[in-house]
Design an enzyme around this catalytic site. Structure first.
Site, short mmCIF file in Angstrom:
data_model
loop_
_atom_site.label_atom_id
_atom_site.label_comp_id
_atom_site.label_asym_id
_atom_site.label_seq_id
_atom_site.Cartn_x
_atom_site.Cartn_y
_atom_site.Cartn_z
CD GLU A 284 10.17 -11.41 -2.94
OE1 GLU A 284 10.87 -11.17 -1.97
OE2 GLU A 284 9.07 -11.89 -2.49
CG HIS A 305 5.19 20.14 -4.21
ND1 HIS A 305 4.63 21.36 -4.38
CD2 HIS A 305 3.53 19.33 -3.63
CE1 HIS A 305 3.53 21.82 -3.72
NE2 HIS A 305 3.18 20.78 -4.18
CE LYS A 419 17.47 -14.74 2.61
NZ LYS A 419 16.00 -15.16 2.24
O1 PA5 Z 1 8.23 -13.08 -0.37
C1 PA5 Z 1 8.53 -13.83 -0.01
O2 PA5 Z 1 9.08 -14.77 0.05
C2 PA5 Z 1 10.49 -13.05 1.60
O3 PA5 Z 1 9.91 -11.66 1.15
C3 PA5 Z 1 9.84 -13.52 2.61
O4 PA5 Z 1 8.20 -13.13 3.13
C4 PA5 Z 1 11.15 -12.90 3.07
O5 PA5 Z 1 12.30 -13.10 3.04
C5 PA5 Z 1 10.65 -13.04 4.81
O6 PA5 Z 1 10.81 -14.93 4.35
P1 PA5 Z 1 10.49 -15.65 5.89
O7 PA5 Z 1 9.05 -15.41 6.19
O8 PA5 Z 1 10.80 -17.65 5.53
O9 PA5 Z 1 11.07 -15.23 7.44
#
Ligand code: PA5
Length: 444
Positions: A284, A305, A419
């Protein structure tokens, strides 16, 4: 102390790169330290191991003790950065079989990290006959998967204990003032913990997000923070003395030399979810604007393996980063067998760690020979302190790496695309126009 070593790297990067890259690393370092780079408003994690909210930390410890005293299980509801760090640390330090072990501390179940009815129902059934508590974690407070799961577990708690009794068993970790979860928690009187504004989800394991579930599992969270603080002090030095500098520099140079995949490998199956946490952190943070190493992971020796063939002889895409955790907690030695039907008596009396270490060395030599560069991260043990060092090390190197790539390491604009489509297809109010367009595409 954690260390980073390079093995035979000259074969892959014949030119010295350290000096040339140093000014850019210095710049990246300054951006992290001062919060002056892209996404600088999300660099609160940089000084967090020393500058965390001590009053809240004490409340986390108190809540963990309370949960331990009246619950046989804690259900942790969260996804992505609100889930993977806690799961990684608990698996690594308490075992992937933690819930099956005889122990004084509650089982910890993770839900709300997907949309499987079967997975959710299974945990509802597992906790039905037990005393349990719930920690719902969402920084935004609006993420679909955990919000849906929370409806089920909140209802289960209220059926079991009544509204009043349930109130004492729900802990919400969310934004300090915004979002649906915060509003609900305030209205219902649940105890809340804060995901700081300046710490993004994937950098949040050392906040209440990770600390409450980790403490409930019996891990010493002070030692975890101490380890992170030791690494923070090392990372404050702007030089190659800092292992995060060495790691960020070499993976960037390998990327520039044409490698597109980084394989994180570990020889302890307990590390599997730490690798999942690492994949989110790097995927990310770096994967944007058409750039970034693809983070993948392997569990050795199991995957030698299966994936071992590709790593040895397939397309030369990758380099490996091998995390060496150190000695096992217990010492198992190969038993002597007088018949020696399996021909293994040459190993009789040797520990499994000894055999694993030779497998590690053999693999290092073979993969390097096969054209896969290897970085070794010596983590220095499976302890809370060592894991705190490792977590901060990977976070700091990730921040540096993002700035070396010239991307914002703290946003995730790409996550929104699915989303929007999902909400439109589900008929969420406000998405009516997109719904028709998407359905036409799906059904043509
Ligand atoms: O790193 C990030 O921002 C995302 O992976 C969030 O942690 C994930 O989408 C969960 O989001 P939230 O904590 O707002 O539910």
């Amino acid at each position: 102390m954690l260390d980073v070593k390079l093995f035979e790297m000259k074969a892959f990067l014949p030119m010295p790169y350290e000096e040339a890259l140093s000014p850019r690393l210095k710049l990246a370092h300054e951006k992290l330290q001062k919060g002056s780079g892209a996404g600088g408003e999300f660099t609160g994690w940089v000084h967090l191991p020393r500058e965390y909210d001590k009053e809240e930390f004490a409340r986390i410890e108190a809540a963990a003790s309370r949960i331990q005293s009246h619950s046989k299980a804690l259900v942790v509801i969260g996804i992505g950065g609100s889930y993977l760090g806690a799961r990684g640390v608990i698996d690594c330090l308490c075992s992937p079989n933690y819930n099956l072990k005889k122990k004084q501390t509650p089982n910890v179940y993770f839900v709300g990290n997907g949309l499987s009815s079967d997975a959710l129902q299974e945990v509802l059934d597992l906790v039905a006959a037990e005393d349990f508590s719930v920690n719902v974690i969402s920084k935004s407070g609006t993420t679909t998967e955990p919000a849906v799961a929370f409806r089920f577990f909140r209802a289960a708690l209220e059926r079991k204990y009544g509204k009043e009794g349930a109130r004492a068993r729900i802990y919400a970790t969310t934004d300090k003032s915004r979002g649906a979860l915060k509003s609900l928690a305030d209205a219902e009187g649940w105890e809340t913990f804060v995901v700081p504004d300046d710490v993004g989800g994937r950098y949040s394991v050392l906040t209440a997000v990770g600390l409450l579930p980790i403490a409930v599992a019996g891990v010493d969270i002070r030692a975890l923070m101490d380890g992170a603080a030791q690494m923070m002090a090392l990372c404050a030095e702007a030089s190659y003395e800092c292992p995060a500098w060495r790691y960020a520099a070499i993976r960037y140079e390998l990327y520039r030399a044409g490698r597109s995949v980084e394989l994180l490998a570990c020889y302890d199956p307990a590390f599997r979810f730490m690798s999942e946490w690492w994949k989110q952190l790097y995927g990310e943070s770096e994967g944007k604007e058409g750039k970034g190493l693809f983070p993948a992971s392997v569990d050795f020796t199991a995957d030698l393996h299966s994936m071992g063939q590709y790593i040895q002889e397939g397309k030369r895409l990758m380099f490996e980063t091998v995390v060496r955790l150190g000695p096992s907690d217990c010492r198992l030695c190969v038993p002597m067998d007088t018949s020696d039907g399996d021909g293994l008596n040459f190993l009789a009396g040797e520990s499994l760690d000894f055999i694993r270490d030779r497998a590690m060395e053999g693999t290092l030599l073979a993969h390097t020979e096969g054209g896969v560069p290897n970085i070794i991260v010596e983590a220095g043990g499976k302890t809370a302190e060592a894991l705190g060092q490792l977590i901060y090390f990977f976070e700091y190197a990730c921040g540096l790496s993002g700035y070396l790539l010239d991307v914002n390491p703290f946003n995730q604009p790409g996550v929104e695309a699915y989303k929007k489509n999902m909400f439109a297809l589900l008929g969420k109010p406000g998405y009516e126009d997109q719904k028709a367009v998407l359905e036409a595409k799906l059904h043509k």
